[in-house]
Design an enzyme around this catalytic site. Structure first.
Site, PDB file in Angstrom:
ATOM      1  CG  ASP A 157      11.590  44.638  44.110  1.00 11.64           C
ATOM      2  OD1 ASP A 157      11.953  44.008  45.113  1.00 11.64           O
ATOM      3  OD2 ASP A 157      10.428  44.574  43.654  1.00 11.64           O
ATOM      4  CG  ASP A 213      10.168  40.969  42.329  1.00 11.36           C
ATOM      5  OD1 ASP A 213      10.863  40.586  43.299  1.00 11.36           O
ATOM      6  OD2 ASP A 213       9.372  41.916  42.402  1.00 11.36           O
ATOM      7  CD  GLU A 214      14.747  41.927  46.129  1.00 19.88           C
ATOM      8  OE1 GLU A 214      15.431  42.443  47.009  1.00 19.88           O
ATOM      9  OE2 GLU A 214      13.821  41.131  46.364  1.00 19.88           O
TER      10      GLU A 214
HETATM   11  P1  TTP Z   1       8.112  41.706  46.284  1.00 21.71           P
HETATM   12  O1  TTP Z   1       9.088  42.321  45.346  1.00 21.71           O
HETATM   13  O2  TTP Z   1       8.386  41.789  47.749  1.00 21.71           O
HETATM   14  O3  TTP Z   1       6.667  42.333  46.078  1.00 21.71           O
HETATM   15  P2  TTP Z   1       5.970  42.833  44.751  1.00 21.71           P
HETATM   16  O4  TTP Z   1       6.866  42.780  43.574  1.00 21.71           O
HETATM   17  O5  TTP Z   1       4.681  42.091  44.597  1.00 21.71           O
HETATM   18  O6  TTP Z   1       5.590  44.334  45.091  1.00 21.71           O
HETATM   19  P3  TTP Z   1       6.588  45.584  45.220  1.00 21.71           P
HETATM   20  O7  TTP Z   1       6.140  46.550  44.165  1.00 21.71           O
HETATM   21  O8  TTP Z   1       6.368  46.097  46.593  1.00 21.71           O
HETATM   22  O9  TTP Z   1       7.972  45.090  44.995  1.00 21.71           O
HETATM   23  O10 TTP Z   1       7.937  40.180  45.943  1.00 21.71           O
HETATM   24  C1  TTP Z   1       7.984  39.680  44.616  1.00 21.71           C
HETATM   25  C2  TTP Z   1       6.975  38.564  44.443  1.00 21.71           C
HETATM   26  O11 TTP Z   1       7.230  37.516  45.380  1.00 21.71           O
HETATM   27  C3  TTP Z   1       5.541  39.005  44.689  1.00 21.71           C
HETATM   28  O12 TTP Z   1       4.957  39.582  43.526  1.00 21.71           O
HETATM   29  C4  TTP Z   1       4.889  37.733  45.141  1.00 21.71           C
HETATM   30  C5  TTP Z   1       5.985  36.935  45.828  1.00 21.71           C
HETATM   31  N1  TTP Z   1       5.838  37.032  47.297  1.00 21.71           N
HETATM   32  C6  TTP Z   1       5.166  36.012  47.966  1.00 21.71           C
HETATM   33  O13 TTP Z   1       4.737  35.030  47.361  1.00 21.71           O
HETATM   34  N2  TTP Z   1       4.995  36.130  49.317  1.00 21.71           N
HETATM   35  C7  TTP Z   1       5.419  37.222  50.028  1.00 21.71           C
HETATM   36  O14 TTP Z   1       5.225  37.303  51.256  1.00 21.71           O
HETATM   37  C8  TTP Z   1       6.124  38.269  49.314  1.00 21.71           C
HETATM   38  C9  TTP Z   1       6.628  39.482  50.048  1.00 21.71           C
HETATM   39  C10 TTP Z   1       6.290  38.122  47.954  1.00 21.71           C
HETATM   40 MG    MG Z   2       8.797  43.525  43.662  1.00 21.64          MG
END
Ligand code: TTP
Ligand code: MG
Length: 386
Positions: free
Chosen positions: A11, A109-110
């Site tokens: 991720d 992103d995962e």
């Molecule tokens: P995530 O992987 O949940 O968050 P992140 O990559 O920003 O941070 P982390 O380091 O904790 O993983 O989500 C990936 C992308 O999805 C995030 O950059 C933006 C989008 N997203 C939204 O648009 N709304 C949301 O509520 C979430 C959780 C994510």
């Molecule tokens: Mg992320």
């Protein structure tokens, strides 16, 4: 005995915000909030994500943008540039592909990667993770967090524990030692309601849940109970599921009563064309071959197909072809029992000679659908509409 699996959950860190910081050096090291505009529309809308610097102020995804602004007015507030993030996401998945063909995309992103059959090409499973992280850093200049474990559940939990830029490996024999002290809130698929029930029962950690018998857990949560109990024991047999290639998309309907009513039949074919078009768009697919299926009152079934000059997923183009096929069809005075519409003969976006802009639009469509499925309509709609 089966050999242990090696599953990666990867991720990206603060994905949208990290891309903005990468592209704009002046934002590096600063609190960056990606999402709705705090100044426009009286600050309606939410935070999509924010940089780790912004998280120190208590800002997080899905928080109303007005609250984020109150918490840190000096943060850099940026709109969602989805096209750019999708481009980076594609680059990431290309790198994943170099490490294993068994990839399951979870979000933009995962992903899960099953490296059981490929890690020996890179050394040990751990070395494979290090190399994967290094490759991402080198090629797309972003950090990622990785969990490495014998199953998906443990890998997913592990990747989150040392964010950002983390790598957490859990070996088979350490699963329980790793899992049992952790907060039960990390359980997959546990919403606020279930969490409330668990807390009332004084179940705070995975260990607390694992201490209950399977019967007790099943009595509490019904069918899900068994799954929860297994997860609490670190058991998860789910495979990394590669998205299956879709060969065709179709929809059909059986009339309540056999019919010869032309308005009804054509109206139904039109609505089926629209449904198939909607699904094609949702999957990001376009096809060349359009097939009509007709079953008569005597159950004789016919298909008629046409291959058109260019790829389509438009309802009107599909219906034009279908209506031509229908007009040329002879039912021999028999009533119609069922009609169906199918589009097939897909050519993947990657091989389509189309303007870059169109491909981007299609990909955008696809990724937005995926995020919608995950976070609901509101978030993307608001974050994107400025
Ligand atoms: P995530 O992987 O949940 O968050 P992140 O990559 O920003 O941070 P982390 O380091 O904790 O993983 O989500 C990936 C992308 O999805 C995030 O950059 C933006 C989008 N997203 C939204 O648009 N709304 C949301 O509520 C979430 C959780 C994510
Ligand atoms: Mg992320």
């Amino acid at each position: 005995m089966t050999t242990a699996k090696h599953i990666i959950h990867i991720d990206m860190d603060a994905f949208f915000a990290a891309i903005e910081q990468r592209n704009n050096p002046q934002y590096r090291g600063k609190p960056v909030v990606v999402g709705a505009d705090p100044k426009k529309g009286k600050g309606r809308g939410v935070v999509s994500t924010c940089s780790y610097e912004a998280r120190k102020f208590g800002i997080h995804s899905a928080m109303p943008i007005s609250i984020a602004y109150r918490k840190c007015p000096k943060a850099v507030f940026l709109p969602v540039n989805m096209e750019e993030y999708i481009k980076v996401s594609h680059q990431m998945f290309e790198i994943f592909n170099e490490f294993s063909p068994k990839i399951e995309q979870i979000s933009i992103d995962e992903a899960f990667l099953d490296i059981t059959g490929s890690y020996h090409l890179f050394g040990t499973p751990r070395q494979t993770c290090l190399l994967l992280k290094k490759q991402i850093k080198k090629e797309i200049r972003l950090t990622s967090s990785v969990g490495l474990a014998p199953n998906k559940f443990i890998a997913k939990i592990a990747s989150d524990l040392e964010k950002p830029d983390g790598l957490v490996q859990v070996e088979q024999e350490n699963i329980k030692g790793f899992l049992w002290p952790l907060d039960i809130g990390r359980m997959w698929g546990v919403g606020e309601k279930t969490l409330g029930i668990l807390h009332e029962l004084n179940i705070k950690t995975f260990g607390d849940l694992a201490a209950k018998s399977m019967q007790e857990v099943r009595a509490l949560f019904g069918k899900n109970g068994e799954h929860f109990w297994q997860l609490a024991h670190g058991i998860d047999n789910r495979e990394v599921e590669i998205e299956e290639e879709i060969k065709s998309i179709s929809n059909e309907i059986t009339f309540e009563q056999d019919t010869a009513d032309q308005t009804m039949i054509k109206g139904t074919l039109l609505s089926l064309s629209e449904k198939v078009s909607g699904r094609l768009r949702k999957e990001g697919l376009k096809g060349k071959t359009i097939t009509m299926k007709i079953r008569l009152e005597n159950f004789k079934t016919f298909t008629r197909a046409v291959t058109i000059g260019s790829l389509t997923n438009y309802a009107d183009v599909i219906y034009d072809a279908i209506s031509n096929l229908y007009n040329n069809f002879q039912s021999g005075g028999k009533k119609i029992r069922l009609v169906g519409v199918r589009v097939s003969n897909f050519i993947s976006d990657e091989f389509e000679f189309d303007s870059g802009e169109n491909i981007q639009r299609e990909n955008l469509h696809k990724a937005v659908e995926k995020i919608r499925d995950k976070f609901g309509d509101e978030i993307i709609h608001r974050a994107g509409s400025k």
